[in-house]
Design an enzyme around this catalytic site. Structure first.
Site, PDB file in Angstrom:
ATOM      1  N   SER A 142       0.841  -1.198   0.000  1.00 24.92           N
ATOM      2  CA  SER A 142       0.000   0.000   0.000  1.00 24.92           C
ATOM      3  C   SER A 142       0.871   1.242   0.000  1.00 24.92           C
ATOM      4  CB  SER A 142      -0.886   0.012   1.251  1.00 24.92           C
ATOM      5  OG  SER A 142      -1.466   1.286   1.466  1.00 24.92           O
ATOM      6  N   TYR A 155      -1.397  -0.704  10.117  1.00 29.23           N
ATOM      7  CA  TYR A 155      -1.521  -0.997   8.685  1.00 29.23           C
ATOM      8  C   TYR A 155      -0.263  -0.582   7.921  1.00 29.23           C
ATOM      9  CZ  TYR A 155      -3.550  -0.692   3.953  1.00 29.23           C
ATOM     10  OH  TYR A 155      -3.806  -0.824   2.606  1.00 29.23           O
ATOM     11  N   LYS A 159       2.234  -3.098   5.909  1.00 36.38           N
ATOM     12  CA  LYS A 159       2.429  -2.958   4.469  1.00 36.38           C
ATOM     13  C   LYS A 159       3.886  -2.646   4.122  1.00 36.38           C
ATOM     14  CE  LYS A 159      -1.726  -3.774   2.931  1.00 36.38           C
ATOM     15  NZ  LYS A 159      -1.999  -5.040   2.198  1.00 36.38           N
TER      16      LYS A 159
END
Length: 303
Positions: A142, A155, A159
């Protein structure tokens, strides 16, 4: 681009980007194992693929542990005879700023994204090495993992770790002819609808059926989930046999190669650096042009 004869596992493919990947791979001729925690979503995805003339089966399981990873690989082998491609797309969000993020918020996201990528890739790589015919690991990262993002400690960290694993595994699996790449997608999803500059435009496009405007598709590199699938099909194909260890961005009309972290500025001091010497050097030397961080706010055209 044809993927006839190839067998693919796509984690988290009951909806959103994962489902778009699964449908595109099946349309290109691959046999696909669809995975999600939602049985209805898995059944719907498999039904749509088969109704369109594709081949698919489903596994309802939460990604993270070794048992699920083994089940996914085992299903591919049992149903279709082999495994050629793994796409690690499964993920969840538990967004909170650092001082409000709980242990569970952090652990849950890391378990699915990072540990799930590790366990599934390990199981897939073991099977591919046993087959002796090479393979593809396509890991979904991401922009948050490349630059950081407010409220996404868990997150972004996961990632970023996924991109690092792609680079590491590209080295470890090269002799087995298994390529490993990280895909950095940007697409109109339920998550991107929460961004104030994007949400109303996406919702208007969905309401009217009109394409997203050029400023979104080009300047921001944001399009539909289907816009991302071309890269995934390419990386799953024989045409990408020499592409490995890369982080590749895709979204809207935009295709990009992300740079790997590297030294930007270097200075030397005989005998090493004291704190005082660093303070004197920093603002006019190594630190004169500090790196930016965070994902830039999108800017809609005026008027």
């Amino acid at each position: 681009m044809k993927l006839d004869g190839k067998v693919v596992v796509v984690t988290g493919s009951g909806r959103g980007l994962g489902r778009a990947y699964a449908e595109a791979l099946a349309a290109a001729g691959a046999s696909v194992v669809v995975n999600d925690v939602d049985r209805d979503a898995v059944d719907a995805a498999v039904a749509k693929i088969t109704a369109a003339g594709g081949t698919a089966t489903g596994v309802v399981a939460a990604v993270g542990g070794t048992e699920t990873a083994d089940e996914l690989v085992g299903t591919a082998v049992r149903e279709f005879g082999r495994l050629d491609v793994l796409i690690t797309n499964a993920g969840i969000l538990r967004d909170r700023v650092l001082w409000k993020m709980t242990d569970d918020d952090f652990d849950d996201v890391v378990r699915v994204h990072l540990r799930g990528t590790f366990t599934c890739a390990r199981a897939a790589a073991s099977r591919m090495r046993e087959q002796g015919t090479g393979g593809r690991l396509i890991l979904i990262s991401s922009p948050a993992g490349q630059r950081g993002n407010f409220g996404q400690t868990n997150y972004a960290a996961a990632k970023a770790g996924i991109a690092a694993m792609a680079r590491t595994w590209a080295m470890e699996l090269a002799r087995a002819n298994i390529t490993v790449n990280a895909v950095v997608p940007v697409a109109a999803t339920e998550m991107t609808k929460t961004i104030p500059a994007f949400g109303p435009v996406i919702e208007e496009s969905e309401r009217t059926g009109e394409p997203l405007p050029d400023w979104l598709r080009k300047d921001e590199g944001l399009g539909t989930v289907e816009d991302v699938t071309g890269l995934v099909v390419f990386l799953a194909s024989d045409a990408s046999k020499d592409v490995t260890g890369q982080a590749i961005g895709i979204g809207g009309d935009r295709l990009a190669l992300w740079a790997h972290p590297k030294e930007k500025a270097v200075a030397f001091a005989d005998g090493g650096w004291s704190a005082e010497a660093i303070a004197e050097e920093w603002s006019t030397g190594v630190g004169a042009e500090p790196e930016t961080y965070g994902m830039p706010a999108p800017k809609a055209p005026e008027g």
